[in-house]
Motif scaffolding. Structure first.
Motif, mmCIF file in Angstrom:
data_model
loop_
_atom_site.group_PDB
_atom_site.id
_atom_site.type_symbol
_atom_site.label_atom_id
_atom_site.label_comp_id
_atom_site.label_asym_id
_atom_site.label_seq_id
_atom_site.Cartn_x
_atom_site.Cartn_y
_atom_site.Cartn_z
ATOM 1 N N ALA A 205 31.669 170.302 112.370
ATOM 2 C CA ALA A 205 31.043 170.360 111.093
ATOM 3 C C ALA A 205 31.395 168.926 110.480
ATOM 4 O O ALA A 205 30.387 168.336 109.834
ATOM 5 C CB ALA A 205 31.543 171.381 110.526
ATOM 6 N N LEU A 206 32.646 168.353 110.774
ATOM 7 C CA LEU A 206 32.999 167.209 110.119
ATOM 8 C C LEU A 206 31.958 166.118 110.596
ATOM 9 O O LEU A 206 31.741 165.013 110.368
ATOM 10 C CB LEU A 206 34.521 166.933 110.159
ATOM 11 N N ALA A 207 32.112 166.141 112.109
ATOM 12 C CA ALA A 207 31.445 165.247 112.901
ATOM 13 C C ALA A 207 29.900 165.074 112.544
ATOM 14 O O ALA A 207 29.506 163.748 112.534
ATOM 15 C CB ALA A 207 31.465 165.310 114.316
ATOM 16 N N LYS A 208 29.418 166.359 112.271
ATOM 17 C CA LYS A 208 27.991 166.345 111.762
ATOM 18 C C LYS A 208 27.679 165.604 110.206
ATOM 19 O O LYS A 208 27.097 164.770 110.121
ATOM 20 C CB LYS A 208 27.318 167.818 111.822
ATOM 21 N N HIS A 209 28.732 166.099 109.381
ATOM 22 C CA HIS A 209 28.528 165.437 108.094
ATOM 23 C C HIS A 209 28.821 164.042 108.106
ATOM 24 O O HIS A 209 28.145 163.324 107.381
ATOM 25 C CB HIS A 209 29.784 166.195 107.305
ATOM 26 N N ALA A 210 29.853 163.650 108.749
ATOM 27 C CA ALA A 210 30.050 162.006 108.686
ATOM 28 C C ALA A 210 29.234 161.460 109.657
ATOM 29 O O ALA A 210 29.236 160.135 109.667
ATOM 30 C CB ALA A 210 31.613 161.975 109.286
ATOM 31 N N GLN A 211 28.328 161.879 110.499
ATOM 32 C CA GLN A 211 27.458 161.404 111.398
ATOM 33 C C GLN A 211 28.331 160.291 112.366
ATOM 34 O O GLN A 211 27.931 159.123 112.315
ATOM 35 C CB GLN A 211 26.428 160.426 110.948
ATOM 36 N N VAL A 212 29.395 160.981 113.058
ATOM 37 C CA VAL A 212 30.133 160.035 114.064
ATOM 38 C C VAL A 212 29.264 159.726 115.150
ATOM 39 O O VAL A 212 28.502 160.276 115.767
ATOM 40 C CB VAL A 212 31.161 161.116 114.596
ATOM 41 N N PRO A 213 29.461 158.266 115.315
ATOM 42 C CA PRO A 213 28.640 157.728 116.581
ATOM 43 C C PRO A 213 28.846 158.179 117.775
ATOM 44 O O PRO A 213 29.978 158.657 118.246
ATOM 45 C CB PRO A 213 28.865 156.193 116.179
#
Length: 358
Positions: A74-82
């Motif tokens: 969820a955090l990876a999606k929220h932060a838009q991790v490359p």
């Protein structure tokens, strides 16, 4: 023979630890609390009820498991991790800073950061037995590019910290200068974006271009300071190495569930951040009209310089408004107070209290 307590401390506790001061937290009971850059907004009553029901259903008898992986996704999606990058969790950013010092404790390692800056960079180095090198900012709280590059060339630091924006000065630095420091660094560069919800710029789009850069954020300024969730992004291979020194189960199931709930309602927190950015502008304009020197801010705090910081701090405290006196933290901060941006009502009280002390 059992030693006395005094002898036990003197002989078994590190000398440098004995000489340290614990991280100070001001007593804020009954105060308008504007000293710690917290989001002053609570969850709406409806969401408080929903969150309570969610937390009540958590299996407290089990160690954290797959729900932690759900939070990472969820955090990876929220932060838009490359693409090509991974994310790891910490019990707040403070733990991540400590883990970085632990992971990078090679012989002769040095940690370097601009000063004044976040105190945990230096503290993590000291506690791990590493050398810390602080490089003074300019009098206008900008990066001293030559001094930074010279210090990097001389000390070859294992880690360079760049808070973006900086704490306690609240400003963003020149991107071209940041890029040149990143290029010159022989070790890790950690971009600390703790105040990203209030910032006009981010390093995120450039993260994937650099194998040695880590980007650190927290949910504390998002609105969950009490939940203690920090996270760090970078190239998967690099993050995997740092993750090896992370204690197992460092994020509780309650904290993870609260964070997941908040991310499901991120529009509520985005609206709160927008309100605080608006209030920040109102505060800055009011301070200008009062004749109080302040600096541009991309965070939820404003640094001001007053004629007598001790008098202003104590005078505001007497009027039940608590801010942070940073005037003795570093010579460049002489005369300075750090004001957290609060609600409209709190900011009105802050301005009146400050005015009465000038």
């Amino acid at each position: 023979m059992t030693p006395t307590l005094e002898k036990l401390i003197a002989t078994r506790i590190r000398q440098d630890v004995q000489g340290m001061h614990a991280y100070a937290i001001q007593d804020s009971r009954g105060m308008v609390k504007l000293d710690a850059m917290e989001n002053p907004h609570r969850l709406p009553a409806r969401l408080q009820k929903e969150l309570g029901e969610r937390l009540a259903a958590v299996a407290l008898n089990r160690y954290p498991g797959e729900r932690i992986e759900d939070l990472k996704r969820a955090l990876a999606k929220h932060a838009q991790v490359p693409a090509g990058c991974e994310l790891m969790l910490g019990n707040g950013s403070d733990e991540l800073i400590s883990l970085l010092a632990l992971a990078c404790d090679v012989p002769g390692a040095t940690i370097l950061a601009p000063q004044p800056g976040f105190v945990m960079y230096a503290m993590s180095a000291q506690l791990q037995g590493l050398k810390f090198v602080g490089v003074d900012l300019t009098p206008d709280f900008e990066l001293d590019e030559k001094a930074m590059l010279d210090a990097i060339a001389l000390h070859q630091p294992a880690i360079v910290y760049l808070a973006y924006p900086n704490n306690p000065t609240a400003n963003l630095w020149d991107d071209a200068v940041v890029d040149r420091i990143v290029q010159a660094a022989p070790g890790l560069v950690v971009i600390d974006e703790a105040y990203q919800p209030f910032s006009s710029r981010s390093f995120l789009r450039r993260l994937a271009q650099h194998e040695h850069v880590l980007l650190m954020r927290t949910l504390s300024k998002f609105g969950l300071a009490g939940v203690r969730i920090g996270y760090m992004m970078g190239r998967s291979q690099l993050v995997a190495q740092i993750d090896k020194v992370r204690p197992p189960y460092n994020v509780s199931v309650l904290n993870a569930e609260a964070a997941l709930f908040a991310l499901e309602h991120e529009d509520v927190f985005a609206a709160q951040a927008a309100d605080l950015r608006s209030e920040r502008e109102r505060l800055q304009q009011a301070l200008k009209e009062m004749g109080v020197q302040s600096w541009p801010s991309d965070a939820n705090m404003i640094l001001v310089r007053v004629p007598d910081p001790a008098r202003s701090f104590e005078g505001m405290k007497a009027r039940k408004v608590l801010v942070k006196n940073v005037s003795r933290m570093h010579p460049l901060l002489a005369g300075c107070l750090r004001l957290t941006v609060g609600t409209a009502e709190e900011n009105t009280q802050l301005l009146a209290a400050l005015q009465s002390t000038l």
